[in-house]
Design an enzyme around this catalytic site. Structure first.
Site, short mmCIF file in Angstrom:
data_model
loop_
_atom_site.label_atom_id
_atom_site.label_comp_id
_atom_site.label_asym_id
_atom_site.label_seq_id
_atom_site.Cartn_x
_atom_site.Cartn_y
_atom_site.Cartn_z
N LEU A 70 41.29 -36.99 -65.60
CA LEU A 70 39.93 -36.62 -65.17
C LEU A 70 38.91 -36.96 -66.25
CD1 LEU A 70 41.09 -33.23 -63.70
CD2 LEU A 70 40.14 -35.13 -62.37
N PRO A 71 37.61 -37.08 -65.85
CA PRO A 71 36.61 -37.57 -66.80
C PRO A 71 36.43 -36.74 -68.07
CG PRO A 71 35.76 -37.64 -64.55
CD PRO A 71 37.07 -36.91 -64.49
N LYS A 177 44.24 -39.08 -80.06
CA LYS A 177 43.47 -39.96 -79.16
C LYS A 177 41.99 -40.01 -79.56
CE LYS A 177 41.92 -42.23 -75.65
NZ LYS A 177 41.91 -43.68 -75.73
P1 NAD Z 1 36.97 -42.39 -63.74
O1 NAD Z 1 35.65 -41.73 -63.69
O2 NAD Z 1 37.11 -43.81 -63.31
O3 NAD Z 1 38.03 -41.54 -62.86
C1 NAD Z 1 38.04 -40.14 -62.79
C2 NAD Z 1 38.53 -39.73 -61.40
O4 NAD Z 1 38.56 -38.31 -61.33
C3 NAD Z 1 37.60 -40.22 -60.27
O5 NAD Z 1 38.37 -40.85 -59.27
C4 NAD Z 1 36.96 -38.93 -59.76
O6 NAD Z 1 36.63 -38.99 -58.39
C5 NAD Z 1 38.07 -37.93 -60.05
N1 NAD Z 1 37.60 -36.55 -60.13
C6 NAD Z 1 36.50 -36.05 -60.76
N2 NAD Z 1 36.43 -34.71 -60.60
C7 NAD Z 1 37.50 -34.35 -59.84
C8 NAD Z 1 37.98 -33.10 -59.34
N3 NAD Z 1 37.32 -31.95 -59.58
N4 NAD Z 1 39.10 -33.11 -58.59
C9 NAD Z 1 39.76 -34.26 -58.33
N5 NAD Z 1 39.36 -35.48 -58.78
C10 NAD Z 1 38.25 -35.51 -59.53
O7 NAD Z 1 37.50 -42.20 -65.23
P2 NAD Z 1 38.64 -43.07 -65.97
O8 NAD Z 1 38.00 -44.24 -66.62
O9 NAD Z 1 39.80 -43.22 -65.07
O10 NAD Z 1 39.00 -42.05 -67.17
C11 NAD Z 1 39.76 -40.87 -66.95
C12 NAD Z 1 40.10 -40.26 -68.29
O11 NAD Z 1 40.83 -41.21 -69.07
C13 NAD Z 1 38.86 -39.90 -69.14
O12 NAD Z 1 39.12 -38.71 -69.83
C14 NAD Z 1 38.71 -41.08 -70.07
O13 NAD Z 1 38.04 -40.73 -71.26
C15 NAD Z 1 40.17 -41.44 -70.30
N6 NAD Z 1 40.45 -42.85 -70.67
C16 NAD Z 1 39.82 -43.87 -70.02
C17 NAD Z 1 40.13 -45.18 -70.38
C18 NAD Z 1 39.48 -46.38 -69.69
O14 NAD Z 1 39.60 -47.50 -70.19
N7 NAD Z 1 38.84 -46.19 -68.53
C19 NAD Z 1 41.10 -45.44 -71.37
C20 NAD Z 1 41.75 -44.37 -71.97
C21 NAD Z 1 41.42 -43.06 -71.61
#
Ligand code: NAD
Length: 303
Positions: A70-71, A177
């Site tokens: 999750l974000p 991380k």
């Molecule tokens: P994103 O915003 O693309 O995805 C998050 C998902 O969570 C979305 O599909 C959203 O609809 C869902 N969501 C939000 N609130 C929700 C809820 N209450 N219930 C159910 N679903 C819910 O984010 P991301 O890029 O996939 O990143 C996710 C995590 O991974 C973050 O913490 C980010 O910092 C970490 N991260 C991201 C990357 C990257 O390259 N994108 C790399 C490493 C770590």
């Protein structure tokens, strides 16, 4: 051990990262129960046999392990501890593994609220959305050794087996991380600054980059990661700058909480926040490079 033939995995958060991670679990044979606020994000998984659950509580009721991706810590706390959350559905002996980039404090609160028989593990990742799709993530696990061994097959379905590391007890995964991201963002800003100055001083960009690579100042960033922009004009929209700013804020909060002054990290955070306000929340994590390109009036490109 949680092997594919006997384990149901719940997956909540099917965004840039979670969609690829869940797909790889499914391809390794795990039965999935999934949830996201955007039901359409689950379409492909559902068409390949995953089950949908309307709430996080229902995901947990039907799973041996629940993974969240999750974000922000706020989303993680709501999904884990809010009404209809994971903790109200988790079976005795069940696992909640948070793979989001978050903070120990949320997991600690959850641990205090949860039944003592459940396992709460932090296992954030590196490797970008490309690595999530390819099943080549690095995983940094904060857990007891026995918990780590139990979860290893699940992690191996999403990550590179050589790079799945137990880095300490609960909370250590989050800390590692955040420090990795802090250093990578600092590399990005520092590298871009010297490339912009060198080019403005009349040096050919690739000659400058090769000189840096062959010097004591080399880094993985100058050797590899910067090429995303220099060769492909790709600022990595798979990781939104809004989330990068969230990580930088959490990293500085962590430093504050342990009493270490971090002047350089704070400056990097401000540069990231400036790029976010200039180019928008969904611009890629490498967009601060654009700030320097705008300053010198040319794009940093080797082709
Ligand atoms: P994103 O915003 O693309 O995805 C998050 C998902 O969570 C979305 O599909 C959203 O609809 C869902 N969501 C939000 N609130 C929700 C809820 N209450 N219930 C159910 N679903 C819910 O984010 P991301 O890029 O996939 O990143 C996710 C995590 O991974 C973050 O913490 C980010 O910092 C970490 N991260 C991201 C990357 C990257 O390259 N994108 C790399 C490493 C770590």
């Amino acid at each position: 051990m949680f092997t594919a033939d006997t384990t149901t995995v719940g997956f909540i958060g099917l965004g840039n990262m979670g969609s690829g991670m869940a797909k790889n679990l499914q391809e390794h044979g795990y039965q999935l129960v999934v949830n996201d606020v955007r039901q359409d994000a689950a379409q492909s998984l559902l068409s390949h046999g995953a089950l949908w659950a309307d709430t996080a509580e229902q995901v947990a009721q039907h799973s041996d392990v629940v993974i969240t991706m999750l974000p922000t810590p706020r989303h993680v706390a709501a999904v884990a501890m809010g009404e209809g959350g994971i903790l109200s559905g988790l079976k005795s002996g069940g696992y909640w593994v948070d793979m989001s980039t978050s903070v120990p404090e949320v997991a600690q609160r959850a641990r205090e609220a949860a039944d003592s028989s459940v396992h709460i593990v932090d296992a954030p990742v590196s490797g970008m959305s490309v690595g999530a799709q390819a099943g080549r993530l690095q995983v940094f696990v904060g857990a007891e050794q026995a918990e780590f061994e139990t979860l290893r097959p699940v992690f191996e379905a999403m990550g590179d087996p050589e790079k799945i590391l137990r880095v300490g007890y609960a909370g250590a995964g989050y800390a590692v991380k955040l420090m990795i991201n802090q250093l990578w963002f600092s590399h990005l800003v520092a590298t871009t600054e010297v490339l912009a100055v060198g080019v403005k001083a009349g040096v050919d960009l690739e000659v400058l980059r090769q000189s840096l690579i062959n010097s004591p100042a080399s880094s993985n960033f100058v050797e590899n990661d910067v090429l995303s922009v220099l060769e492909h004009s790709d600022y990595d929209e798979g990781f939104a700058i809004a989330l990068a700013c969230k990580d930088l804020g959490l990293s500085i909060d962590l430093a504050r909480s342990v009493g270490v002054p971090v002047e350089l990290s704070s400056l990097v955070e401000q540069i990231y926040r400036r790029a976010k306000s200039q180019y928008g929340d969904s611009a890629g994590e490498m967009t601060p490079i654009k700030l320097y390109e705008d300053l010198i009036g040319l794009e940093l490109r080797t082709t």
